[in-house]
Each structure stands twice: as structure tokens, then as C-alpha cells.
Design a protein around this motif. Sequence first.
Motif, short mmCIF file in Angstrom:
data_model
loop_
_atom_site.label_atom_id
_atom_site.label_comp_id
_atom_site.label_asym_id
_atom_site.label_seq_id
_atom_site.Cartn_x
_atom_site.Cartn_y
_atom_site.Cartn_z
N MET A 152 0.85 -1.16 0.00
CA MET A 152 0.00 0.00 0.00
C MET A 152 0.90 1.23 0.00
O MET A 152 1.65 1.47 0.93
N LYS A 153 0.86 2.00 -1.09
CA LYS A 153 1.65 3.21 -1.18
C LYS A 153 0.90 4.36 -0.54
O LYS A 153 -0.31 4.44 -0.60
N HIS A 154 1.64 5.27 0.07
CA HIS A 154 1.07 6.49 0.61
C HIS A 154 1.47 7.62 -0.31
O HIS A 154 2.59 7.67 -0.78
N LYS A 155 0.56 8.53 -0.54
CA LYS A 155 0.86 9.66 -1.39
C LYS A 155 0.51 10.92 -0.64
O LYS A 155 -0.57 11.04 -0.09
N LYS A 156 1.42 11.84 -0.61
CA LYS A 156 1.17 13.11 0.04
C LYS A 156 1.62 14.21 -0.91
O LYS A 156 2.75 14.19 -1.39
N ILE A 157 0.75 15.12 -1.19
CA ILE A 157 1.07 16.21 -2.10
C ILE A 157 0.74 17.50 -1.38
O ILE A 157 -0.32 17.64 -0.79
N LYS A 158 1.64 18.42 -1.45
CA LYS A 158 1.37 19.73 -0.87
C LYS A 158 1.65 20.77 -1.94
O LYS A 158 2.79 20.94 -2.34
N LYS A 159 0.64 21.42 -2.43
CA LYS A 159 0.79 22.41 -3.49
C LYS A 159 0.53 23.82 -2.98
O LYS A 159 1.00 24.76 -3.55
N ARG A 160 -0.25 23.94 -1.95
CA ARG A 160 -0.55 25.25 -1.38
C ARG A 160 0.00 25.30 0.03
O ARG A 160 0.29 24.27 0.62
N ASP A 161 0.12 26.50 0.55
CA ASP A 161 0.67 26.63 1.91
C ASP A 161 -0.15 25.85 2.91
O ASP A 161 0.39 25.09 3.69
N LYS A 162 -1.45 26.03 2.91
CA LYS A 162 -2.30 25.32 3.87
C LYS A 162 -3.65 25.00 3.23
O LYS A 162 -4.22 25.81 2.54
N LEU A 163 -4.11 23.82 3.51
CA LEU A 163 -5.45 23.42 3.11
C LEU A 163 -6.27 23.31 4.37
O LEU A 163 -5.79 22.83 5.40
N ASP A 164 -7.51 23.74 4.30
CA ASP A 164 -8.35 23.67 5.49
C ASP A 164 -9.34 22.51 5.39
O ASP A 164 -9.38 21.79 4.40
N GLY A 178 -3.60 -0.36 -4.34
CA GLY A 178 -2.36 0.17 -4.90
C GLY A 178 -2.33 0.37 -6.40
O GLY A 178 -1.27 0.37 -7.00
N TRP A 179 -3.47 0.54 -7.04
CA TRP A 179 -3.52 0.67 -8.49
C TRP A 179 -3.01 2.03 -8.92
O TRP A 179 -3.43 3.07 -8.41
N ASP A 180 -2.11 2.02 -9.92
CA ASP A 180 -1.54 3.27 -10.41
C ASP A 180 -2.57 4.21 -11.01
O ASP A 180 -2.47 5.43 -10.86
N ASP A 181 -3.58 3.66 -11.69
CA ASP A 181 -4.59 4.53 -12.30
C ASP A 181 -5.40 5.27 -11.24
O ASP A 181 -5.82 6.41 -11.44
N ALA A 182 -5.57 4.67 -10.07
CA ALA A 182 -6.26 5.37 -8.98
C ALA A 182 -5.41 6.53 -8.49
O ALA A 182 -5.92 7.63 -8.25
N TYR A 183 -4.10 6.31 -8.35
CA TYR A 183 -3.22 7.39 -7.93
C TYR A 183 -3.20 8.52 -8.95
O TYR A 183 -3.22 9.70 -8.60
N GLU A 184 -3.20 8.17 -10.23
CA GLU A 184 -3.23 9.19 -11.28
C GLU A 184 -4.51 10.02 -11.20
O GLU A 184 -4.48 11.25 -11.33
N GLU A 185 -5.64 9.35 -11.00
CA GLU A 185 -6.92 10.05 -10.90
C GLU A 185 -6.92 11.00 -9.70
O GLU A 185 -7.38 12.14 -9.80
N LEU A 186 -6.41 10.54 -8.57
CA LEU A 186 -6.34 11.37 -7.37
C LEU A 186 -5.45 12.59 -7.60
O LEU A 186 -5.81 13.71 -7.25
N GLU A 187 -4.29 12.38 -8.21
CA GLU A 187 -3.37 13.48 -8.47
C GLU A 187 -3.96 14.49 -9.44
O GLU A 187 -3.84 15.71 -9.24
N ASP A 188 -4.62 14.00 -10.49
CA ASP A 188 -5.26 14.90 -11.46
C ASP A 188 -6.37 15.72 -10.81
O ASP A 188 -6.48 16.93 -11.04
N LEU A 189 -7.18 15.07 -10.00
CA LEU A 189 -8.26 15.77 -9.32
C LEU A 189 -7.71 16.82 -8.36
O LEU A 189 -8.19 17.95 -8.30
N TYR A 190 -6.66 16.46 -7.64
CA TYR A 190 -6.04 17.40 -6.71
C TYR A 190 -5.54 18.63 -7.46
O TYR A 190 -5.75 19.76 -7.03
N GLU A 191 -4.88 18.40 -8.57
CA GLU A 191 -4.34 19.51 -9.37
C GLU A 191 -5.46 20.40 -9.92
O GLU A 191 -5.31 21.61 -9.99
#
Length: 97
Positions: free
Chosen positions: A1-13, A78-91
Motif C-alpha cells: 500500500m503506497k502512501h501519497k502526500k502532495i502539498k501544493k498550497r501553503d495550507k489546506l483547510d 495500490g492501483w496506479d490509475d487510482a493514484y493518477e486520478e487522485l493526483e489529477d483531481l487534486y491539481e
Amino acid sequence: MKHKKIKKRDKLDYRDFICFCKAFEDHNQNCFDKEAISRNDENKDYFYDALYRDRHNYKSIVRIYWESSDIRWEVFEGWDDAYEELEDLYEQLFPSA
């Protein structure tokens, strides 16, 4: 199980966390249930278990966390396509400055 953490803005509420969880559920044709948000008693962080559905209708639980003003996630299968979808949505929701 991979963990993914992305921080693009100073703070998210907390509202950003809710928005992200709802958008992910909507994208996967699921209903968002705000009452299903849980809080970790140990560190006071929040998490929500969403359901990822791929184009073949295979499913996996995705746990979305709000920790110290950051949003991160883990995909139980741990599916890569799920991680891609999450990253795209976050962006889309929280574009880089």
C-alpha cells in the motif's frame, strides 16, 4: 500500500478536505457521506474512506486524509490509475500558484 502526500498550497483547510472527498466520490459515481468522516483520536487528523472504480468496474477503497493542513491518500489495492486520478483531481481543485 503506497502512501501519497502532495502539498501544493501553503495550507489546506477542513473545507478543502471535504471538497476533495466529495469531488472524488462524484467522479467515481458514488455518494459522498459527510457523516462517514472519521477522526484519529491519537493525532486528531481526519480521514474518509472513498471508493475508487476503474473503467472495468473494479473497485478499491481509497483512504483520504487531512493531516496538519495537507491532504494525502492511500489506495488499498495500490492501483496506479487510482493514484493518477487522485493526483489529477487534486491539481484541478488546488492548482499550483
